[in-house]
Design a protein around this motif. Sequence first.
Motif, PDB file in Angstrom:
ATOM      1  N   THR A  39      31.804 -16.716  14.098  1.00  0.00           N
ATOM      2  CA  THR A  39      30.791 -16.024  13.300  1.00  0.00           C
ATOM      3  C   THR A  39      30.973 -16.332  11.826  1.00  0.00           C
ATOM      4  O   THR A  39      32.102 -16.444  11.350  1.00  0.00           O
ATOM      5  CB  THR A  39      30.911 -14.492  13.515  1.00  0.00           C
ATOM      6  N   ILE A  40      29.864 -16.432  11.111  1.00  0.00           N
ATOM      7  CA  ILE A  40      29.884 -16.563   9.652  1.00  0.00           C
ATOM      8  C   ILE A  40      29.435 -15.224   9.079  1.00  0.00           C
ATOM      9  O   ILE A  40      28.354 -14.736   9.408  1.00  0.00           O
ATOM     10  CB  ILE A  40      28.927 -17.668   9.162  1.00  0.00           C
ATOM     11  N   ILE A  41      30.273 -14.645   8.238  1.00  0.00           N
ATOM     12  CA  ILE A  41      29.850 -13.481   7.471  1.00  0.00           C
ATOM     13  C   ILE A  41      29.376 -14.035   6.142  1.00  0.00           C
ATOM     14  O   ILE A  41      30.119 -14.710   5.439  1.00  0.00           O
ATOM     15  CB  ILE A  41      30.984 -12.458   7.293  1.00  0.00           C
ATOM     16  N   HIS A  42      28.140 -13.753   5.825  1.00  0.00           N
ATOM     17  CA  HIS A  42      27.467 -14.356   4.676  1.00  0.00           C
ATOM     18  C   HIS A  42      27.108 -13.274   3.675  1.00  0.00           C
ATOM     19  O   HIS A  42      26.246 -12.434   3.932  1.00  0.00           O
ATOM     20  CB  HIS A  42      26.208 -15.078   5.173  1.00  0.00           C
TER      21      HIS A  42
ATOM     22  N   TYR B 177      18.268 -12.087  -5.501  1.00  0.00           N
ATOM     23  CA  TYR B 177      17.929 -12.714  -6.784  1.00  0.00           C
ATOM     24  C   TYR B 177      18.840 -13.908  -7.083  1.00  0.00           C
ATOM     25  O   TYR B 177      18.798 -14.451  -8.170  1.00  0.00           O
ATOM     26  CB  TYR B 177      18.015 -11.692  -7.923  1.00  0.00           C
ATOM     27  N   CYS B 178      19.650 -14.302  -6.129  1.00  0.00           N
ATOM     28  CA  CYS B 178      20.628 -15.375  -6.295  1.00  0.00           C
ATOM     29  C   CYS B 178      20.004 -16.706  -5.861  1.00  0.00           C
ATOM     30  O   CYS B 178      19.794 -16.940  -4.669  1.00  0.00           O
ATOM     31  CB  CYS B 178      21.866 -15.043  -5.461  1.00  0.00           C
ATOM     32  N   SER B 179      19.727 -17.577  -6.825  1.00  0.00           N
ATOM     33  CA  SER B 179      19.105 -18.875  -6.510  1.00  0.00           C
ATOM     34  C   SER B 179      19.933 -19.724  -5.553  1.00  0.00           C
ATOM     35  O   SER B 179      19.385 -20.265  -4.581  1.00  0.00           O
ATOM     36  CB  SER B 179      18.826 -19.661  -7.793  1.00  0.00           C
TER      37      SER B 179
ATOM     38  N   LYS C 276      18.697 -21.009  -1.900  1.00  0.00           N
ATOM     39  CA  LYS C 276      18.660 -22.454  -1.676  1.00  0.00           C
ATOM     40  C   LYS C 276      19.482 -22.839  -0.443  1.00  0.00           C
ATOM     41  O   LYS C 276      19.087 -23.710   0.330  1.00  0.00           O
ATOM     42  CB  LYS C 276      19.194 -23.180  -2.908  1.00  0.00           C
ATOM     43  N   ASP C 277      20.617 -22.177  -0.222  1.00  0.00           N
ATOM     44  CA  ASP C 277      21.514 -22.526   0.886  1.00  0.00           C
ATOM     45  C   ASP C 277      21.094 -21.932   2.231  1.00  0.00           C
ATOM     46  O   ASP C 277      21.603 -22.352   3.268  1.00  0.00           O
ATOM     47  CB  ASP C 277      22.942 -22.067   0.580  1.00  0.00           C
ATOM     48  N   PHE C 278      20.191 -20.971   2.229  1.00  0.00           N
ATOM     49  CA  PHE C 278      19.848 -20.292   3.480  1.00  0.00           C
ATOM     50  C   PHE C 278      19.365 -21.234   4.576  1.00  0.00           C
ATOM     51  O   PHE C 278      19.846 -21.149   5.708  1.00  0.00           O
ATOM     52  CB  PHE C 278      18.824 -19.183   3.246  1.00  0.00           C
TER      53      PHE C 278
ATOM     54  N   ILE D 209      29.067 -23.922   0.511  1.00  0.00           N
ATOM     55  CA  ILE D 209      28.587 -24.199   1.864  1.00  0.00           C
ATOM     56  C   ILE D 209      29.144 -25.525   2.397  1.00  0.00           C
ATOM     57  O   ILE D 209      29.363 -25.680   3.589  1.00  0.00           O
ATOM     58  CB  ILE D 209      27.043 -24.139   1.940  1.00  0.00           C
ATOM     59  N   GLU D 210      29.394 -26.481   1.507  1.00  0.00           N
ATOM     60  CA  GLU D 210      29.947 -27.767   1.945  1.00  0.00           C
ATOM     61  C   GLU D 210      31.355 -27.598   2.533  1.00  0.00           C
ATOM     62  O   GLU D 210      31.692 -28.230   3.530  1.00  0.00           O
ATOM     63  CB  GLU D 210      29.958 -28.781   0.798  1.00  0.00           C
ATOM     64  N   LYS D 211      32.169 -26.756   1.925  1.00  0.00           N
ATOM     65  CA  LYS D 211      33.508 -26.477   2.468  1.00  0.00           C
ATOM     66  C   LYS D 211      33.405 -25.773   3.815  1.00  0.00           C
ATOM     67  O   LYS D 211      34.192 -26.045   4.724  1.00  0.00           O
ATOM     68  CB  LYS D 211      34.320 -25.627   1.490  1.00  0.00           C
TER      69      LYS D 211
END
Length: 168
Positions: free
Chosen positions: A50-53, A58-60, A64-66, A160-162
């Motif tokens: 699982t990823i806890i995100h 309001y966070c660009s 963008k990463d969603f 997100i890359e890591k």
Amino acid sequence: MKKRFLLTGICVLFAIALFTNCKNDISKPNIVKITPEKYLNLKNKINKKTIIHFWFSYCSPCIKDFPELLKISKENNIDIINVSSDKSDSKMQDNLEKVMSKLNVKDCYIIDYDNLYPNGTKYIDILGDFAKKIELKEYTNPYYILIDASGKTIIATEEIEKLKKQIK
């Protein structure tokens, strides 16, 4: 002839009402307040990768990463638990709902502001104060915690890359 016309009209109105109700139910995101205690209980019950995100509306970089996060989740059969640091019971929560709808995100927890600050406060540090209560280092948005099926943290990162490298 009049009966057939009337019956057809009633059926059309019923179909429109049914479609309108279904459409509203499907498009409205599910936002649930979460306290530190509820978060820890939820985290302890994880039995699948699982990823806890952690994010906020309001966070660009969060927004963008969603799409990439959703793609990672789908391709690797990984659950996502979204936790928003938007201020609950405010215009920020209204914005969260709008952003979730645009991103096609169905479920999200929102940090319960009243629980975090039961006596109110002049200084608001939702991220830091929530992090302290869940025994997590202070984080920024976005923040990803990848947990394995046994509940062990694999990685906690702001990038997100890591996260992607740890999954593959």
